[in-house]
Design an enzyme around this catalytic site. Structure first.
Site, mmCIF file in Angstrom:
data_model
loop_
_atom_site.group_PDB
_atom_site.id
_atom_site.type_symbol
_atom_site.label_atom_id
_atom_site.label_comp_id
_atom_site.label_asym_id
_atom_site.label_seq_id
_atom_site.Cartn_x
_atom_site.Cartn_y
_atom_site.Cartn_z
ATOM 1 N N HIS A 402 0.814 -1.216 0.000
ATOM 2 C CA HIS A 402 0.000 0.000 0.000
ATOM 3 C C HIS A 402 0.847 1.264 0.000
ATOM 4 C CE1 HIS A 402 -3.729 2.047 0.095
ATOM 5 N NE2 HIS A 402 -4.406 1.142 0.767
ATOM 6 N N ASP A 406 -2.094 2.544 -4.491
ATOM 7 C CA ASP A 406 -3.307 2.874 -3.746
ATOM 8 C C ASP A 406 -4.391 1.835 -4.012
ATOM 9 O OD1 ASP A 406 -2.093 5.176 -2.773
ATOM 10 O OD2 ASP A 406 -2.783 6.381 -4.468
#
Length: 432
Positions: A402, A406
């Protein structure tokens, strides 16, 4: 102990093929060593007689340690395998070829002195050489099982290819000798109460999994996908291949691999890595979007999980991907992978559906940015044009870093790969 390349510093002795007093030929296999990445058969760099042997089975030897001394006869001296000329890396074979007293180049580490993996001819030659001096031929996991069950390999009649002893040969002998009194071993020969040291490949797995969970803030997303058309397409491709006298099986997973590669080209943050990050010094590092797609394949083997990769998978056709997949799986399970095949991956796919699993929680192969898993393909009720019909359905699950990618981009990537699999003609459209 020869330098096996790729930063490998040590290896564990699995099997000695020679004893003190044995005569050995140039390139005859003398010892099998398990590194953190593969099982390596180390051949003799000299012809002569074994004078001394160092290190018992299970001992860990560091690169440069003397493992064997060989009396070279007319040379009038005893040479050690740790000789820097004798142990030239597979990447630098000419050091031996340039010697006046070396009529042929010795094999070191992974077989023939070349920049690539062994050919089938070289593998066969190595197998024949391993059977010299009347020694039984068996892979390391089979030898381990025989030791566990107390079976003498020399007493068995091999039923495997090239006179190789198989697991079934060992188990049958153990069953006969114990007359049903011995405990039945569990999966891959394991028995309750065993103690297994963490070393070699298992040590590598432990280190990689801990590093991934410690360093990468992983998130995941998934999507159920209708693979009915993809299932039919792979059958059609395979049928046409046979008509054209080609012999390469196309599986749904191969088409899924191709769809994944196309998805990585559209969403390059998933084919990326972080470079230069140092939180202790406040260095944020950089995100490098990688040009090559070196597609890692998670392979289950007797020795543990290994992840070889297909270099430049984006340049491979469907048939070439299928051939690469079969080759890597075969080499993985035979313990014949080279360091080059085990390093440099940029993204990994995992087919845990072959074990009957519908879903899983794949762990990212550090330092990659993601791993995409495919569950079992099952016939399930599915709504098509308002009607409930049976379709072949599987679940795709992406674990992603992450920090690099995204959630919106990760979700779109999974949806895009799923759409290619649901309309597989698009895979062919974008292939050429």
């Amino acid at each position: 102990m020869p330098d096996l390349g790729e930063g490998l510093e040590d290896g564990e002795i699995l099997t000695w093929h020679v004893a003190v007093g044995d005569d050995v030929a140039l390139n005859e296999p003398v010892v099998e060593v398990e590194t953190a990445k593969a099982v390596v058969t180390v051949p003799s760099p000299f012809a002569g007689r074994v004078v001394a042997r160092f290190g018992d089975v299970g001992a860990t030897m560091r690169v440069g340690d003397v493992m064997l001394e060989i009396d070279a006869g007319e040379a009038g001296s005893v040479e050690a395998v740790a000789d820097p000329v004798a142990t030239s890396s597979p990447r630098h074979p000419d050091a031996v070829a340039d010697r006046d007293d070396a009529p042929m180049r010795p094999l070191v580490g992974y077989g023939a002195a070349s920049d690539g993996p062994e050919t089938d001819v070289e593998v066969a030659a190595s197998a024949q050489a391993a059977g010299t001096n009347g020694k039984p031929r068996a892979k390391p996991p089979v030898r381990k099982l025989a030791k566990k069950l107390g079976v003498d390999l020399a007493t068995l009649t091999p039923t495997g290819p090239h006179g190789t002893i198989t697991r079934d040969d060992v188990r049958s002998a153990a069953s006969r000798s114990a007359e049903g009194l011995a405990p039945v071993p569990g999966f891959r020969g394991r028995t309750p109460g065993d103690v297994e040291p963490i070393r070699s490949i298992r040590r590598r797995i432990v280190d990689k999994m801990e590093q991934s969970r410690r360093d990468i803030p992983a998130a995941s997303c998934s999507r159920d996908v209708d693979l009915t058309r993809l299932w039919d397409l792979r059958q059609s491709i395979t049928r046409h291949e046979h008509d054209d006298r080609l012999d390469q099986r196309i599986t749904p997973f191969v088409l899924f691999m191709r769809a994944t590669v196309l998805g990585l080209r559209r969403f390059p943050t998933l084919n990326a890595t972080i470079v230069g990050r140092d939180p202790d010094n406040g260095e944020p590092g950089e995100i490098h979007l990688l040009e090559p797609i070196n597609l890692g394949i998670a392979v289950d083997t007797d020795r543990g999980l290994v992840v070889p990769n297909i270099k430049h998978a984006d340049r491979r056709s469907i048939v070439e991907l299928a051939a690469d997949l079969d080759r890597l799986i075969e080499r993985s399970r035979a313990g014949q992978l080279t360091p080059d095949e085990l390093t440099g991956g940029t993204f990994t796919v995992n087919n845990y559906g072959v074990f009957g699993n519908d879903d899983a929680d794949p762990i990212i192969n550090h330092p990659e940015a993601g791993i995409l898993g495919m569950g079992a393909i099952r016939e399930r009720p599915w709504v098509v044009d308002g009607q409930i019909v049976p379709r072949r359905i599987a679940t795709l699950r992406l674990s992603f870093d992450h920090r690099i990618c995204d959630g919106g981009e990760a979700g779109r990537f999974v949806t895009y790969v799923a759409s290619l699999c649901e309309e597989p003609a698009r895979i062919l459209l974008q292939e050429w």
